[in-house]
Design an enzyme around this catalytic site. Structure first.
Site, PDB file in Angstrom:
ATOM      1  N   ARG A   1       0.817  -1.225   0.000  1.00 52.83           N
ATOM      2  CA  ARG A   1       0.000   0.000   0.000  1.00 52.83           C
ATOM      3  C   ARG A   1       0.845   1.267   0.000  1.00 52.83           C
ATOM      4  O   ARG A   1       0.411   2.320  -0.463  1.00 52.83           O
ATOM      5  CB  ARG A   1      -0.892  -0.025   1.257  1.00 52.83           C
ATOM      6  CG  ARG A   1      -1.990   1.020   1.268  1.00 52.83           C
ATOM      7  CD  ARG A   1      -2.845   0.874   2.515  1.00 52.83           C
ATOM      8  NE  ARG A   1      -2.099   1.141   3.723  1.00 52.83           N
ATOM      9  CZ  ARG A   1      -2.192   0.445   4.847  1.00 52.83           C
ATOM     10  NH1 ARG A   1      -2.994  -0.580   4.938  1.00 52.83           N
ATOM     11  NH2 ARG A   1      -1.469   0.769   5.900  1.00 52.83           N
TER      12      ARG A   1
ATOM     13  N   LYS B   1      -8.569   9.925 -18.063  1.00 52.52           N
ATOM     14  CA  LYS B   1      -8.830  10.559 -19.362  1.00 52.52           C
ATOM     15  C   LYS B   1      -7.622  10.352 -20.283  1.00 52.52           C
ATOM     16  O   LYS B   1      -7.398   9.270 -20.758  1.00 52.52           O
ATOM     17  CB  LYS B   1      -9.179  12.036 -19.148  1.00 52.52           C
ATOM     18  CG  LYS B   1     -10.300  12.245 -18.111  1.00 52.52           C
ATOM     19  CD  LYS B   1     -11.646  11.735 -18.574  1.00 52.52           C
ATOM     20  CE  LYS B   1     -12.687  11.604 -17.465  1.00 52.52           C
ATOM     21  NZ  LYS B   1     -12.991  12.780 -16.692  1.00 52.52           N
TER      22      LYS B   1
ATOM     23  N   ASP C   1      -7.924  21.593 -10.999  1.00 50.56           N
ATOM     24  CA  ASP C   1      -8.140  20.413 -11.837  1.00 50.56           C
ATOM     25  C   ASP C   1      -7.639  20.764 -13.243  1.00 50.56           C
ATOM     26  O   ASP C   1      -8.199  21.630 -13.912  1.00 50.56           O
ATOM     27  CB  ASP C   1      -9.636  20.068 -11.849  1.00 50.56           C
ATOM     28  CG  ASP C   1      -9.956  18.790 -12.621  1.00 50.56           C
ATOM     29  OD1 ASP C   1      -9.222  18.463 -13.585  1.00 50.56           O
ATOM     30  OD2 ASP C   1     -10.955  18.130 -12.291  1.00 50.56           O
TER      31      ASP C   1
ATOM     32  N   TYR D   1     -16.222  20.520 -12.054  1.00 48.76           N
ATOM     33  CA  TYR D   1     -16.770  19.168 -12.270  1.00 48.76           C
ATOM     34  C   TYR D   1     -17.820  18.863 -11.186  1.00 48.76           C
ATOM     35  O   TYR D   1     -17.528  18.980  -9.987  1.00 48.76           O
ATOM     36  CB  TYR D   1     -15.583  18.205 -12.176  1.00 48.76           C
ATOM     37  CG  TYR D   1     -15.854  16.753 -12.423  1.00 48.76           C
ATOM     38  CD1 TYR D   1     -16.355  16.302 -13.634  1.00 48.76           C
ATOM     39  CD2 TYR D   1     -15.551  15.813 -11.431  1.00 48.76           C
ATOM     40  CE1 TYR D   1     -16.557  14.951 -13.854  1.00 48.76           C
ATOM     41  CE2 TYR D   1     -15.741  14.460 -11.656  1.00 48.76           C
ATOM     42  CZ  TYR D   1     -16.250  14.032 -12.865  1.00 48.76           C
ATOM     43  OH  TYR D   1     -16.447  12.698 -13.086  1.00 48.76           O
TER      44      TYR D   1
END
Ligand SMILES: *Cc1c(COP(=O)(O)O)cnc(C)c1O
Length: 402
Positions: free
Chosen positions: A64, A216, A191, A119
């Protein structure tokens, strides 16, 4: 812990970004000469002795906490973000990158300023989760510029930007907002999914934390969920602590897909940019189209900012149709054969969706003058895409005639 920076490729700020997407974060000598790093599927790391274990004396401690695979992508992105980037965190989605970046800066009682064009799921996180933790949010006009200072209260902790807005495409004056916010001691988050670090580097403009939906263009093939947060020196420690204390990590196969996608990002984006502009210009000439919302076009309200700050554009933009019925808009979309109807973008394939910002806006009024459609222009031939859109407009006309 991950202080073995001698294994990292040196930063090459003088090299062009097309070169750096290829070279960044690579270290074949550590992998027996193979070009790419292995995909470490890992939880347990074994320590040679009990004493080493108790003292955490190991290059890697636990799956992790990071592996050579995750570091390869983090270091590659760090190089692309430029010399103001102190480190990168990988998250399981773009939205997780947004929520984690915000959680790394806010405290109970804080106030947050968020662009009205952000967003929508980012807004929902602020309204539904941060509110519960005692953090209040004010939405602001994305075109506010340096006047953001007037909205800063004594308890304002951070301002959140997205430029351009990924449905409505307002361009924000990032340097002006960052300067005004820093003047008030306010942290700046942005962003930057639309431009990616290849076409805009917000850390150079004073932004502290940069978010990307790696889902994306970094992934680029519609087959991975990935988020990244890049931090400057001031913001990095809290970001890394928040990721570590929350137990967040990205699976190794998805990290690898991000790394694989990154290597072709420059050529793909160049094609999305050129094809997107070609289709947008064609659409602008159509009698059915009222306006095209594409920052790289002269006709766009934010074109001057785009030209000043950005070095390119991706394949995502919107159009405003002249008033027609919803049935006609749906007939247009349903007639398209190459454009898929679906969420997300940044893959190799073209997409088109209807949208309406009216219900989400609280600081500004969304009144574009007609129905709105967002396009993602993929890697298909422009002529074929235009022929597809012609088919759509024929269906729109037939439906409008009833
Ligand atoms: C898609 C998107 C996100 C969220 O990314 P996911 O990986 O889908 O969670 C964040 N910001 C923008 C601008 C996006 O388009």
């Amino acid at each position: 812990m991950n202080d073995n920076s001698d294994r990292r490729n040196p930063l090459h700020p003088s090299r062009r970004s097309e070169t750096r997407v290829v070279t960044a974060g690579r270290d074949p000598a550590s992998y027996h000469g193979f070009v790419n790093p292995p995909v470490y599927h890992a939880s347990t790391v074994l320590y040679p002795t009990a004493e080493d274990y108790v003292a955490h004396r190991a290059r890697y401690q636990y799956g992790r906490r990071g592996t050579p695979t995750t570091e390869a992508l983090e270091w590659a992105l760090q190089e692309l973000e430029g010399p103001n980037c102190a480190g990168v965190a990988l998250l399981p989605s773009g939205l997780a990158a947004i929520s984690t970046a915000l959680l790394s800066v806010v405290h109970a009682g804080d106030h947050l300023l968020v662009s009205d064009s952000a967003y929508t799921p980012a807004r929902n996180f602020c309204d539904k989760i941060l509110t519960r933790l005692g953090v209040t949010t004010t939405y602001y006009d994305p075109l506010i510029g340096g006047a953001i200072a007037e909205l800063c209260r004594p308890n304002t902790r951070a301002v959140y930007l997205e430029s351009p807005g990924s449905l409505s495409f307002e361009m924000q004056d990032v340097p002006a907002i960052a300067q005004a916010a820093h003047g008030k001691g306010v942290i700046v988050l942005m962003d930057n999914t639309w431009a990616s670090p290849l076409y805009y580097r917000p850390l150079d403009a004073g932004v502290d934390l940069v978010i990307q939906a790696g889902t994306k263009y970094i992934g680029g093939h519609s087959d991975v969920m990935l988020g990244t947060v890049s931090a400057n020196n001031a913001a990095l420690a809290s970001l890394k602590d928040t990721v570590r204390l929350s137990g967040l990590c990205e699976g190794p196969d998805d990290v690898y897909l991000g790394l694989r996608g990154l290597r072709t990002l420059a050529v793909r984006l160049d094609r999305h940019y050129k094809s997107g502009l070609a289709v947008a210009r064609w659409l602008e000439q159509r009698p059915e189209v009222l306006r095209v919302l594409h920052p790289a076009m002269d006709s766009h309200l934010g074109h001057a900012i785009w030209k000043r700050d950005f070095t390119g554009a991706c394949g995502l933009f919107s159009i405003v149709l002249k008033p027609v019925s919803q049935t006609a808009v749906y007939a247009f979309l349903d007639a398209l054969e190459l454009f898929g109807i679906g969420a997300s973008w940044g893959g190799y394939e073209s997409l088109a969706i209807p949208f309406d910002c009216t219900p989400t806006r609280t600081a500004t009024r969304w009144a574009p003058g007609g129905p709105t459609v967002r396009f993602h222009i993929g890697l298909e031939a422009v002529d074929d895409l235009i022929a597809d859109l012609e088919r759509g407009f024929a269906a729109l006309a037939a439906a409008a005639r009833g």
